[in-house]
Design a protein around this motif. Sequence first.
Motif, PDB file in Angstrom:
ATOM      1  N   GLU A 122       0.820  -1.211   0.000  1.00 42.58           N
ATOM      2  CA  GLU A 122       0.000   0.000   0.000  1.00 42.58           C
ATOM      3  C   GLU A 122       0.857   1.264   0.000  1.00 42.58           C
ATOM      4  O   GLU A 122       0.331   2.370  -0.022  1.00 42.58           O
ATOM      5  CB  GLU A 122      -0.926  -0.011   1.220  1.00 42.58           C
ATOM      6  N   LEU A 192      -7.757   0.137 -11.565  1.00 44.64           N
ATOM      7  CA  LEU A 192      -7.572   1.326 -10.738  1.00 44.64           C
ATOM      8  C   LEU A 192      -8.095   1.137  -9.330  1.00 44.64           C
ATOM      9  O   LEU A 192      -7.659   1.810  -8.393  1.00 44.64           O
ATOM     10  CB  LEU A 192      -8.255   2.532 -11.402  1.00 44.64           C
ATOM     11  N   SER A 193      -9.062   0.254  -9.155  1.00 45.56           N
ATOM     12  CA  SER A 193      -9.650   0.024  -7.826  1.00 45.56           C
ATOM     13  C   SER A 193     -10.316  -1.344  -7.801  1.00 45.56           C
ATOM     14  O   SER A 193     -10.531  -1.970  -8.860  1.00 45.56           O
ATOM     15  CB  SER A 193     -10.687   1.113  -7.501  1.00 45.56           C
ATOM     16  N   VAL A 194     -10.642  -1.797  -6.594  1.00 45.10           N
ATOM     17  CA  VAL A 194     -11.333  -3.085  -6.465  1.00 45.10           C
ATOM     18  C   VAL A 194     -12.700  -3.008  -7.129  1.00 45.10           C
ATOM     19  O   VAL A 194     -13.134  -3.953  -7.803  1.00 45.10           O
ATOM     20  CB  VAL A 194     -11.473  -3.473  -4.966  1.00 45.10           C
ATOM     21  N   ASP A 195     -13.381  -1.875  -6.945  1.00 41.82           N
ATOM     22  CA  ASP A 195     -14.707  -1.715  -7.564  1.00 41.82           C
ATOM     23  C   ASP A 195     -14.611  -1.812  -9.091  1.00 41.82           C
ATOM     24  O   ASP A 195     -15.448  -2.452  -9.737  1.00 41.82           O
ATOM     25  CB  ASP A 195     -15.315  -0.362  -7.171  1.00 41.82           C
ATOM     26  N   LEU A 220      -5.280  -6.146  -4.705  1.00 48.93           N
ATOM     27  CA  LEU A 220      -5.327  -5.575  -6.049  1.00 48.93           C
ATOM     28  C   LEU A 220      -3.916  -5.313  -6.559  1.00 48.93           C
ATOM     29  O   LEU A 220      -3.613  -5.543  -7.733  1.00 48.93           O
ATOM     30  CB  LEU A 220      -6.139  -4.272  -6.050  1.00 48.93           C
TER      31      LEU A 220
END
Length: 400
Positions: A122, A192-195, A220
């Motif tokens: 992260e 770009l994101s988990v969503d 991710l």
Amino acid sequence: MTEDVRTLLADACAFYRDSRRASALLREALDHLDEPLRVGVTGAAGSGKTTLAAALGDWPSRALRDLELVDDPSPSTLTDASVQLLRHLEPDELTTLRPTASSTFARQTAVDTVLVLARADETGAGRIDALLTAKQLARRAWREDPVCSGFQGVIAVAAQLGYGARASTDDEFELLAAFAAVPREELERYLLSVDAFTDPAFPGPVSAETRRSLVTRFSLFGVKLALTLIRTGCDNRLKLSAELVRRSGLGELQDTIAGCFAARAEALRARTAVISLETVLQAEPRPYSDRLAARVERFSATAHDFRELRLIADIRGGRTALSGEPAEEAVQLLGAQGTTPEERLGLETGSDPQDVYEAGLDAVLRWRHEAERPDRAPAERAAAHVVVRSVEGLLVQFTG
């Protein structure tokens, strides 16, 4: 060492036999001398203690098999060493890391903790170079921050990534390989994101549930890194798994625990017992208890394992003038890769005893020369003396 401490604790038990509290504490410490080395995994909530403990605990490692990992031990739990997790290496967090030990012996032999920069994937908002950046931050903190100099290592670890990679399946590799085959520009916005990664519009027939399970297993960042590695040559599961584990820092942490803790299990358990005795002596001073305190001081003065561990950390942390091959030889002779004579001398296990003895003799002569050189600073000569003492100790095993 263990027998000396066992005798010391047994005498202390007899001395405090009329004190229920002292007797219980000393008896627990005495019994623990025969138990597995206990390593606590500590850190603030959300730092990933449980994931890291599981990743290390499930590792099929011979070096760690006799070691007991304790996830977030209570203050009353007797532990011999600790892996301390931190989310950031900021000054305000570093200064709260380790309370000052009340025991003199504990302070003199504080070689029991490895600091982990946790959730390293992260770092820098999870960019693809997050792990490299985290490792650089950890290395710099260990070398330059005085607060970090007391640790046996400062290691950046992405435990979830390492754990998932080590247990990865062929099906998961095939899935990742299929994603890697999608044109980069077509896939980029879904990473770009988990969503975004679990969005129904994701190209291909793979269900959102399956994609979410990949993120759960690898993070991710791990998925993105896996795709990059597959595109650049990791063309089978074993290659990909090995590279992800290496980059996660989990292997480096395991090696540090094995070399600094598991290989020193006897010394660290003895240290725990002596600290327990010092605690009792401070809490319940009595006439003649100073005789036990004097025996603790003598033990501290003669326990060479702790000097070795301290010097290994200082050399690796760049806090000595040693560098290059001399530094590598020194940490090996000090037992960083194992404490058997063959391991200290870099020889094959089962080598001819005469060869081991001659290699040890050669090493001790060279390091005695270093220890006596007048052009060396006192600190360098003192470090060389520690190495000499280590090699002399192994040579004793080959003399009648």
